[in-house]
Scaffold this motif. Structure first.
Motif, PDB file in Angstrom:
ATOM      1  N   ALA A 158       0.816  -1.214   0.000  1.00 47.22           N
ATOM      2  CA  ALA A 158       0.000   0.000   0.000  1.00 47.22           C
ATOM      3  C   ALA A 158       0.845   1.257   0.000  1.00 47.22           C
ATOM      4  O   ALA A 158       0.451   2.292  -0.555  1.00 47.22           O
ATOM      5  N   SER A 159       2.013   1.194   0.618  1.00 48.46           N
ATOM      6  CA  SER A 159       2.874   2.382   0.676  1.00 48.46           C
ATOM      7  C   SER A 159       3.382   2.783  -0.698  1.00 48.46           C
ATOM      8  O   SER A 159       3.838   3.912  -0.891  1.00 48.46           O
ATOM      9  N   LYS A 194      -4.778   2.867  -3.343  1.00 52.64           N
ATOM     10  CA  LYS A 194      -4.236   2.930  -1.989  1.00 52.64           C
ATOM     11  C   LYS A 194      -5.356   2.867  -0.953  1.00 52.64           C
ATOM     12  O   LYS A 194      -5.248   2.140   0.055  1.00 52.64           O
ATOM     13  N   LYS A 195      -6.472   3.603  -1.198  1.00 57.75           N
ATOM     14  CA  LYS A 195      -7.596   3.585  -0.264  1.00 57.75           C
ATOM     15  C   LYS A 195      -8.183   2.176  -0.122  1.00 57.75           C
ATOM     16  O   LYS A 195      -8.536   1.728   0.957  1.00 57.75           O
ATOM     17  N   GLU A 210      -8.755  -2.690   3.098  1.00 59.24           N
ATOM     18  CA  GLU A 210      -8.521  -4.134   3.237  1.00 59.24           C
ATOM     19  C   GLU A 210      -7.682  -4.414   4.487  1.00 59.24           C
ATOM     20  O   GLU A 210      -7.955  -5.354   5.255  1.00 59.24           O
ATOM     21  N   ILE A 211      -6.673  -3.571   4.693  1.00 56.71           N
ATOM     22  CA  ILE A 211      -5.773  -3.743   5.843  1.00 56.71           C
ATOM     23  C   ILE A 211      -6.530  -3.526   7.146  1.00 56.71           C
ATOM     24  O   ILE A 211      -6.364  -4.283   8.116  1.00 56.71           O
ATOM     25  N   LEU A 232       1.794  -2.224  13.487  1.00 54.60           N
ATOM     26  CA  LEU A 232       1.194  -2.282  12.148  1.00 54.60           C
ATOM     27  C   LEU A 232       0.211  -1.132  11.947  1.00 54.60           C
ATOM     28  O   LEU A 232       0.164  -0.515  10.866  1.00 54.60           O
ATOM     29  N   LYS A 233      -0.567  -0.829  12.970  1.00 49.32           N
ATOM     30  CA  LYS A 233      -1.514   0.286  12.867  1.00 49.32           C
ATOM     31  C   LYS A 233      -0.786   1.609  12.691  1.00 49.32           C
ATOM     32  O   LYS A 233      -1.219   2.497  11.916  1.00 49.32           O
ATOM     33  N   THR A 234       0.323   1.770  13.407  1.00 50.36           N
ATOM     34  CA  THR A 234       1.125   2.990  13.281  1.00 50.36           C
ATOM     35  C   THR A 234       1.662   3.141  11.861  1.00 50.36           C
ATOM     36  O   THR A 234       1.677   4.244  11.293  1.00 50.36           O
ATOM     37  N   GLU A 235       2.098   2.024  11.293  1.00 51.43           N
ATOM     38  CA  GLU A 235       2.609   2.058   9.915  1.00 51.43           C
ATOM     39  C   GLU A 235       1.517   2.478   8.930  1.00 51.43           C
ATOM     40  O   GLU A 235       1.764   3.262   8.003  1.00 51.43           O
ATOM     41  N   VAL A 236       0.281   1.993   9.151  1.00 52.54           N
ATOM     42  CA  VAL A 236      -0.834   2.368   8.269  1.00 52.54           C
ATOM     43  C   VAL A 236      -1.139   3.868   8.402  1.00 52.54           C
ATOM     44  O   VAL A 236      -1.407   4.557   7.403  1.00 52.54           O
ATOM     45  N   LYS A 237      -1.112   4.384   9.646  1.00 52.14           N
ATOM     46  CA  LYS A 237      -1.360   5.817   9.842  1.00 52.14           C
ATOM     47  C   LYS A 237      -0.321   6.660   9.105  1.00 52.14           C
ATOM     48  O   LYS A 237      -0.653   7.704   8.539  1.00 52.14           O
ATOM     49  N   ARG A 238       0.902   6.213   9.098  1.00 54.57           N
ATOM     50  CA  ARG A 238       1.954   6.979   8.438  1.00 54.57           C
ATOM     51  C   ARG A 238       1.772   7.011   6.926  1.00 54.57           C
ATOM     52  O   ARG A 238       1.956   8.033   6.288  1.00 54.57           O
ATOM     53  N   ILE A 239       1.396   5.857   6.355  1.00 58.15           N
ATOM     54  CA  ILE A 239       1.277   5.843   4.884  1.00 58.15           C
ATOM     55  C   ILE A 239      -0.007   6.516   4.408  1.00 58.15           C
ATOM     56  O   ILE A 239      -0.136   6.840   3.222  1.00 58.15           O
ATOM     57  N   THR A 240      -0.977   6.740   5.328  1.00 57.83           N
ATOM     58  CA  THR A 240      -2.218   7.411   4.936  1.00 57.83           C
ATOM     59  C   THR A 240      -2.219   8.889   5.323  1.00 57.83           C
ATOM     60  O   THR A 240      -3.225   9.578   5.186  1.00 57.83           O
TER      61      THR A 240
END
Length: 221
Positions: free
Chosen positions: A26-27, A34-35, A40-41, A84-92
């Motif tokens: 996704a990154s 990406k959305k 999905e994630i 993992l949640k932190t990583e998703v917040k960063r890429i979004t």
């Protein structure tokens, strides 16, 4: 260890590894793709949280010595999910751009992803060690039960031998009584025989004297 907990744990490790791959993918995406991938994630996060809740309930239902170990592992899984949640917040993040994504992949987040992968590897290794320990505990318990059964069998044999010895002792006591009675009978018989000998001897003596007297009178007259 609980087989149910192991099943949940295996599912979580597989889901975590899959989410990590999706986050990396996704990154590198933009726009709707990406959305869609992020959505999905997030669905995967819900599944992961459900598994963690199930593991927590299962761990708390187990004996204290096992529960403490499993709850410690569960804290590591929660930390892994938060990463993992932190990583998703960063890429979004709205301020993210291509340069930031490149830097993310090349530096800090790449290191974080590697650290997460290392952490998951350590978790899997810890799980394997715990499983081995559980196997050893089961083997020790089996050996203990077998030893206990052997001890019970030995006690039963000793009890039977004690009963046999008591029976033999009673039998010998009866034999001793019989021997004593036989000895008394033989003693009485011996006494009677001795008395009879004296009586017979006395009769014979009297008869001999009578014969001698009869012969004397006949010869003198």
């Amino acid at each position: 260890m609980s087989k149910v907990f192991e099943g949940y744990e295996r599912q979580y490790c597989e889901l975590s590894a899959n989410l990590s791959k999706k986050i990396t993918s996704a990154s590198l995406l933009d726009g709707e793709q990406k959305k869609q991938k992020v959505s999905e994630i997030k669905g995967g996060f819900e599944d992961a949280e459900a598994l963690i809740r199930k593991m927590d309930l299962e761990a708390r239902s187990l004996p204290p010595n096992v529960k403490a170990t499993l709850l410690a592992k569960l804290r590591e899984y929660k930390t892994d999910l938060n990463n993992l949640k932190t990583e998703v917040k960063r890429i979004t993040s709205a301020n993210a751009n291509q340069a930031a994504r490149d830097e993310l992949l090349e530096s800090g987040m790449a290191d974080t992803m590697m650290a997460s992968a290392d952490q998951r590897t350590r978790l899997i290794m810890s799980t394997e060690r715990l499983n081995q320990s559980s196997d050893r505990i089961r083997e020790s318990r089996k050996t203990m039960l077998e030893t206990e059964e052997l001890g019970v069998s030995i006690l039963q044999d000793l009890h039977q031998q004690r009963q046999s010895l008591l029976h033999a002792h009673n039998t010998l006591h009866g034999v001793d009584d019989n021997i004593s009675r036989s000895k008394k009978v033989l003693t009485n018989m011996s006494r009677r025989m001795s008395r009879n000998k004296w009586i017979i001897g006395s009769i014979i003596t009297v008869l001999v004297i009578a014969i001698i007297l009869i012969l004397y009178f006949k010869l003198t007259h």
